[in-house]
Scaffold this active site. Structure first.
Site, PDB file in Angstrom:
ATOM      1  N   ASP A   1     -31.711   3.492  92.994  1.00  0.00           N
ATOM      2  CA  ASP A   1     -31.921   4.160  94.283  1.00  0.00           C
ATOM      3  C   ASP A   1     -31.198   5.502  94.350  1.00  0.00           C
ATOM      4  OD1 ASP A   1     -33.297   1.905  94.754  1.00  0.00           O
ATOM      5  OD2 ASP A   1     -31.838   0.983  96.078  1.00  0.00           O
TER       6      ASP A   1
ATOM      7  N   ASP B   1     -37.029  -6.122  90.280  1.00  0.00           N
ATOM      8  CA  ASP B   1     -36.031  -5.315  90.993  1.00  0.00           C
ATOM      9  C   ASP B   1     -34.911  -6.257  91.453  1.00  0.00           C
ATOM     10  OD1 ASP B   1     -34.821  -3.257  92.327  1.00  0.00           O
ATOM     11  OD2 ASP B   1     -36.441  -2.890  93.742  1.00  0.00           O
TER      12      ASP B   1
ATOM     13  N   GLU C   1     -29.539  -7.613  89.699  1.00  0.00           N
ATOM     14  CA  GLU C   1     -28.128  -7.545  89.259  1.00  0.00           C
ATOM     15  C   GLU C   1     -27.446  -8.906  89.330  1.00  0.00           C
ATOM     16  OE1 GLU C   1     -29.526  -5.548  91.625  1.00  0.00           O
ATOM     17  OE2 GLU C   1     -29.950  -3.955  90.210  1.00  0.00           O
TER      18      GLU C   1
END
Lengths: 446, 903
Positions: B576, B499, B502
């Site tokens: 999300d 997770d 980025e």
């Protein structure tokens, strides 16, 4: 001659192949087996929904024919069906049929994995021994708990006798003072109302009142209509009113429930008043404190912040549990609340606290107040059965956690309840027939 | 709840700032995008042309130089290279002749092993160069010519063999190549990017491509604007820049967690799909416009132009030329360039239960027993950040997870698995062995060129550092951390979730690394920004393979960030999202868009990550979620729990039913995944791809309405509150209701169907054979030996076909030892037969064959292999063949004998 034998064998063989429904039918409950025993010699059977008819050999042939699944009680072929584990010597279990032959032992007797007969052990005996031991322990705990409850009740009863006396006294006092107050008001009105002329009778009455109460010196207040005197009188009155309020508060403190002297389930927990109990989480992060009849608090040991997670809402304990509501509101969430589950034990303490959902907690509290008499006459058997089914279901869950074994504990409970009802029923019958358990027991003793 | 006060606080801060649009960059905040030209008329003055006599030709490579027209400055010339990596693919590279600015060219992650470099034949005229394929067989395979303008302004056209223009490069003269010299005047950037030191000055690149006679354009995930791409004349261009956006907006062209700079163009009125892949991992903006013009035949024609603008790097453009009636070939070619999707282990196609965070071993065990008590199957339980000790990944919290391997063993006893989160930010904890190890080896990203410090930023654990995944040694090191002795408590049944890759960095502009941070080889983050997440998953993937000695277990990884090529390593989810009807409405189009861009293994947080769904919303979400390739429920710590049972009946029962449906379709899904891994085919498909000749499916209003799984199952999600009926478009043909098998014949029409809470409209397509398992067990592993039921759905010509792929579901034996079954089924002329492709695995029994849609009801007998008669039942026009007891991998034929046949 030989040919004759071959022929005979052939007939027997054919005959057998036509009636290959062996009883008991695998995976079928006793009730279902009863049904099968009626049709075992027939060539065809009807599905439970009555829609289709199939050869009797289609029963348990590991292929789902009936839409309602009624042809496959012992295989995994039909969806949403159940399999009955008879568990001879132990409590029967019912599992979803999708757990038949999935490589995992679900039934205590291992009967669900019949395709690989050596895979599962029959644990029924072991489980029965364990169950009996647990039963014994549990019954001891509950007996001790009940005894503790009776003792506590006596104490609180005594306590409440005293309290009752005090309440009566206080009430009496209030009554007296109130009487005075009313009279003062009345006489005051007599004196101050210029239109009213007192009769002699009234005058004597007032004088005797003033004498009796030793209030003669206030007479001037009554007779005088001057404003300052009137004010002084008013002050006296309000002082008396204040005193009444204080007395009423005192009564509340002695009897928070204002029960009017009637028995109340909360009385069983009366001993918990003004006590509190604390419990720490495993990681020592939180302390929980339970103030019975008041609130539950959570303290964060990292930031030393304390929040109320629920308040007593004046409701009674039902089904052994009670909800404390209106705790502190969560960040973008609802008010916290805590469900208190009571568990019978001779001592009082918090067993565990957990957050079961976002801002919703569950507190398990052991205490004598919830204990019941398990040794009273007829209900004794029933209650013990209930305890047994509770233990069985708990065992199923814990074995699941340890061995990832499975089983539907809910169904187990239902089964246990059925068994219980069955026992109770037979017991009742036997009792009626004068052929009951007592007799058997006594025979044994002989 | 107070454990997370910091997190909650951050969450709130973030929530408030995310809603302010200012937080993320707009085109106007970026120097090179600010001057976007929006497809004005050709400004030929500033355009490029080929330098005469600069052409060099080799067998596989064409090279020449470009310079600006009327430019006296000879230093700024560019090199143009044209190659043909596949028979229908042209690669155009434009770079500085003398690159000085550390421009990064993404080469190593291309799937070079599947390139088939082509030779070409060049024919030159005075004005043009023409290319065509050399090889005779390739000439048949490829169906295009390339025309390069030599004299006037530079441009490349791709033409069909009969001279029709397919697409044009630089037709709008938007080719630009900013060099340090041309960008001297660049001012410090505005707003959110002030922290960028820009030591090299501007180095942006841009180019336009015009698709001729184009219908809709698709691609450029990840965005929330629906499936087909909009014109950007109004508002912002599409932005590709991987960022962590909490509570993202619907209908926005702003950037999200991942990027695939690939655009598909469906040719109007033709079954043809062209594509371009802009191979550049820097921040990229894409403008789109439409030109409408009259053709010679006085018909209207639509050309659609796209303008790629990247902050830096080189121009590296792949053009995939579509072939008529072979639309799927475009996907195969794209996969040959960027990689075929990995074949996931079959457990990962089951249901996943996650939450931020399941806090203890006890909670995990309770969860498992609740699933079992309620008879709801699942395959994987997930551990989010708080399972670690102080948010140090690769560790377990000793108090709440004292015996992690024991826990995993318990959960995995029936064949289930667990997944733990391992994010790329490393807590700055000088006492932590892993941190010290990386620090001493110089494995972290550097702050910038001026300081000799590592970059430090805030993330979940507080102050953290980020490993430099561009460095091959770091990737190796990261992989090695997954070995069982290093990752204590892990077992072979623990899989990984990457997770925040980025990467997400709190409290910084755009919540990510500054662009001037330095990676391996002095490469600035701006060059490779969109690649970081992919590199994390690549290293994790290798780690999961290498942790087993035989290197024979297939990994499973979930990633939030992605780039072209991520399909080789991980599943992707849409991050999300929020529990509201609008998010539910757009989630399917986001997933289809990812599928079209080569990423088939995708899903969303069922129920929504943020906020609390009501019972109806959760149920509707589970219904469509059960068809998504990746099927997981996940929710934020500040929401109410969202497990399938939280709302009680009737919702629990409905959700259970749809989860069980998914398990029943596992053989079909696994076959789809195998097709994706060998042919690059999407799994979730838009209707227009399966029915290219129908008008309705290409219309925007139908895009959000439905999707197909493979080409066999059509799903209509319900994404509106209290929707009792729905108008659905059924393409021409025969359709069978998913549950009742009721037959519907459509001439390409709208139907109104009832949609009570327990039902979303789902149909099997007539003409398809779908393998299913009817015994639904606790998890996929327990179903592996169960027999199969073949559902044969006949079309209007009484024909049908389908296939199945089976292997052990977890190892590489299918690749290394050829251990698998690949079988095709054909039903024609009352006969069902097989076409075995490979039959080298423990075969599965067929317990039942159901044939639906038979026009004749006078079946007399059913023969297996022309001999044995099979038992059957004919009810409500549904023919069920009982216990044929044949193996699925074998060759067999089943004939239906009717009275007519006999005669």
């Amino acid at each position: 001659m030989n040919l004759f034998w071959v022929f005979l064998l052939l007939i027997i063989f054919v005959d057998l192949s036509l009636q290959n429904l062996e009883l008991p039918v695998r995976g079928a409950s006793p009730k279902l087996n009863e049904k099968y025993s009626k049709i075992k010699n027939q060539e065809f059977f009807k599905c439970d929904n009555g829609l289709n008819e199939y050869p009797i050999s289609f029963i348990n042939d590991n292929y789902c024919d009936c839409e309602d699944g009624s042809d496959e009680p012992g295989t995994s072929a039909c969806i949403e069906m159940t399999f009955y584990c008879s568990n001879e010597g132990y409590v029967p279990e019912i599992i979803p049929s999708s757990r038949v032959n999935d490589g995992i032992c679900d039934c205590s007797d291992g009967s669900d994995e019949w395709m690989s007969p050596n895979k599962c052990q029959n644990l029924s005996k072991e489980k029965k021994v364990r169950l009996d031991k647990q039963m014994e322990e549990e019954i001891t705990i509950r007996r001790e708990g009940y005894i503790a409850k009776l003792k506590l009740k006596k104490k609180t009863e005594k306590k409440s006798d005293k309290a009752l006396q005090k309440i009566n006294d206080l009430n009496q006092e209030i009554k007296e003072i109130n009487k005075t107050l009313i009279q003062i008001t009345y006489y005051q009105s007599l004196y101050t109302d210029p239109n009213k002329v007192m009769t002699e009778e009234q005058k004597t009455e007032v004088n005797s009142f003033l004498k009796l109460t030793g209030w003669e010196r206030f007479k001037s207040f009554f007779v005088s209509s001057s404003i300052s005197n009137q004010n002084k009188l008013q002050m006296k009155k309000s002082k008396i009113e204040d005193k009444i309020m204080i007395l009423q508060e005192k009564i509340k403190m002695v009897d928070p429930f204002q029960t009017d002297n009637q028995s109340n389930p909360e009385d069983d927990f009366f001993y918990l008043k003004d006590t509190h109990y604390s419990w720490k989480t495993d990681d020592k992060h939180y302390d929980y404190t339970f103030y019975p009849f008041d609130k539950v608090e959570q303290r964060d040991n990292n930031d030393r912040n304390t929040v109320t997670i629920g308040r007593w809402n004046d409701k009674q304990v039902t089904d052994g549990q009670e909800l404390y509501i209106n705790g502190k509101r969560c960040n973008n969430g609802p008010s916290r609340e805590v469900l208190i589950k009571y568990k019978c034990h001779k001592t009082s303490k918090i067993v565990s606290v957990k957050e079961t959902n976002f801002c919703i907690y569950e507190l398990i509290f052991q205490t004598p107040g919830i204990c019941e008499d398990i040794d009273d006459d007829f209900h004794d058997q029933q209650k013990k059965e209930a305890i047994e089914s509770e233990i069985v279901s708990k065992n199923v869950i814990s074995t699941k956690n340890n061995n990832s074994n499975s089983g539907l504990w809910k169904i187990v409970i239902i089964v246990a309840l059925c068994v219980m009802a069955y026992f109770a029923y037979t017991y009742y019958n036997q009792k009626n027939d004068n052929n009951g358990l007592f007799q058997k027991k006594s025979l044994k003793n002989e | 709840m107070k454990t997370n006060q910091f997190i909650v606080l951050f969450f709130l801060v973030c929530l408030t700032c995310c809603n302010e649009e200012q937080n993320f960059k707009k085109c106007r905040d970026s120097n090179y995008c600010k001057s976007r030209k929006l497809f004005q008329d050709k400004t030929k003055e500033s355009s490029y042309q080929i330098i005469p006599n600069s052409i060099k030709t080799e067998k596989q490579l064409f090279e020449c130089k470009l310079e600006r027209k009327n430019s006296k400055n000879k230093h700024g010339s560019l090199i143009l290279q044209i190659t043909f990596p596949l028979a229908n693919v042209v690669r155009v590279i434009i770079n500085e002749e003398d690159p000085k600015n550390n421009r990064y060219q993404m080469e190593s992650l291309l799937a070079k092993e599947t390139f088939e470099q082509q030779k070409y034949i060049l024919e030159e005229s005075e004005d043009y160069c023409f290319f065509k394929m050399d090889d005779e067989s390739n000439q048949k395979e490829s169906s295009f010519l390339i025309k390069l303008e030599k004299k006037e302004h530079f441009g490349i056209s791709v033409l069909s063999l009969d001279g029709e223009e397919i697409l044009k490069i630089n037709d709008k003269s938007l080719l630009s190549f900013e060099t340090s010299k041309t960008s001297k005047q660049s001012k410090p950037k505005q707003g959110s990017s002030q922290s960028d030191s820009e030591p090299y000055g501007g180095s942006s690149v841009s180019l336009d491509i015009t698709f001729q006679n184009s219908g809709n354009l698709y691609g450029l995930p990840e965005h929330t604007t629906g499936l087909s791409l909009e014109d950007t004349k109004e508002g912002e261009p599409y932005r590709l820049f991987n960022v962590d956006v909490l509570d993202y907006e619907i209908g926005s062209r702003e950037a999200l967690y991942g990027a695939v700079p690939m655009i598909l163009s469906k040719t109007k009125k033709k079954e043809m799909l062209n594509a371009v892949f802009w191979n550049n991992p820097a921040e990229t903006w894409v403008d789109i416009s439409t030109d409408r013009m009259k053709t010679k035949n006085k018909q209207f024609k639509k050309n659609r132009a796209v303008h790629f603008m990247s902050e830096t790097g080189v121009i590296d453009l792949f053009i995939i030329v579509g072939k008529e009636k072979q639309m799927y070939q475009t996907f195969t070619n794209y996969a040959k360039l960027t990689g075929f999707p990995f074949l996931p282990p079959i457990f990962s196609l089951g249901y996943h239960q996650s939450r931020y965070t399941y806090k203890s071993e006890k909670e995990i065990l309770r969860l498992q027993s609740t699933f079992d008590q309620l008879d709801i199957p699942f395959d994987v339980l997930w551990l989010d950040i708080e399972h670690t000790e102080g948010i140090k990944y690769f560790t377990f919290d000793p108090i709440n997870f004292p015996n992690p391997s024991g826990l995993i063993d318990t959960i995995s006893k029936p064949g289930r698995k667990m997944v733990s989160v391992v994010d790329p930010h490393i807590k700055k904890d000088p006492n932590w062995e892993l941190f010290k190890d990386a620090l001493e080896s110089d494995f972290f990203i550097q702050q910038n060129t001026k300081t000799n410090k590592f970059f430090e930023g805030e993330c979940w654990p507080g102050l953290s550092l980020w490993p430099d995944f561009l460095n091959p040694k770091v990737r190796e090191w990261w992989s090695s951390r997954f070995s069982y002795d290093k990752y204590e408590g892990s077992t072979k049944n623990l899989y990984i979730w990457n997770d925040m890759n980025e990467p997400s960095v709190f409290h910084l502009p755009e919540n990510t690394l500054p662009r001037d941070t330095i990676h391996f080889g002095e490469i600035e983050n701006r060059n490779i920004h969109n690649l970081y997440g992919l590199l994390v998953t690549q290293s994790t993937f290798n780690g999961l393979i290498n942790r087993n000695q035989d290197q024979n277990e297939r990994p499973f990884i979930l990633s939030r960030s992605f780039f072209a090529g991520s399909q080789k390593y991980s599943a992707i989810w849409t991050g999300d999202n929020t529990a509201n009807w609008e998010h539910l409405k757009y989630t399917d189009s986001m997933l289809v868009s990812l599928n079209l861009a080569g990423l088939p293994f995708v899903g969303d947080d069922v129920g929504g990550f943020l906020k609390n769904p009501e019972a109806e919303l959760l149920t509707r979400w589970f219904q469509t979620g059960s068809f998504h390739p990746f099927f997981r429920s996940h929710s934020h710590t500040d929401t109410k729990k969202m497990e399938p049972w939280v709302f009680g009946e009737p919702y629990t029962g409905i959700i259970r039913k749809w989860i069980k449906n998914r398990y029943s379709l596992l053989p079909f899904y696994y076959t789809q995944f195998h097709k994706a891994s060998t042919l690059g085919k999407p799994i979730m498909r838009p209707l227009w791809l399966v029915f290219p000749n129908e008008i309705n499916p290409t219309q925007k209003k139908y895009e959000l309405q439905s999707y197909m799984i493979g080409s066999s199952i059509l799903v209509f999600p319900i994404s509106e509150k209290e929707q009792k009926t729905k108008k659905i478009y059924l393409p021409k043909g025969i359709w069978y209701d998913f549950e009742t098998f009721k037959k519907m014949k459509s001439k390409g029409k709208l139907f109104t169907v009832k949609t009570p809470i327990e039902k979303i409209p789902v149909f099997y397509r007539g003409g398809k054979i779908v393998p299913r398992k009817t015994r639904i067990r606790k998890c996929t592993h327990l179903m592996s030996n169960d027999p199969i039921t073949l559902f044969v759905f006949l079309d209007e010509n009484q024909k049908s076909s389908g296939s199945i792929y089976i292997d052990d579901g977890h190892s590489y034996d299918y690749k290394n030892l050829n251990k698998f079954i690949s079988q095709k089924f054909v039903f024609d002329d009352h006969s069902l037969s097989t076409v075995t492709n490979n039959n080298n695995y423990d075969s599965t029994l067929i317990e039942r064959i159901v044939i639906l849609g038979l026009s004749k009801n006078n079946i007399q007998d059913i023969k297996l292999n022309n001999s044995k008669s099979l038992e059957f039942e004919l009810q409500n026009k549904i023919l069920t063949i009982r216990k044929p007891n044949i193996y699925i991998g074998n060759d067999w034929v089943i004939d239906l004998i009717t009275k007519d046949n006999e005669l």
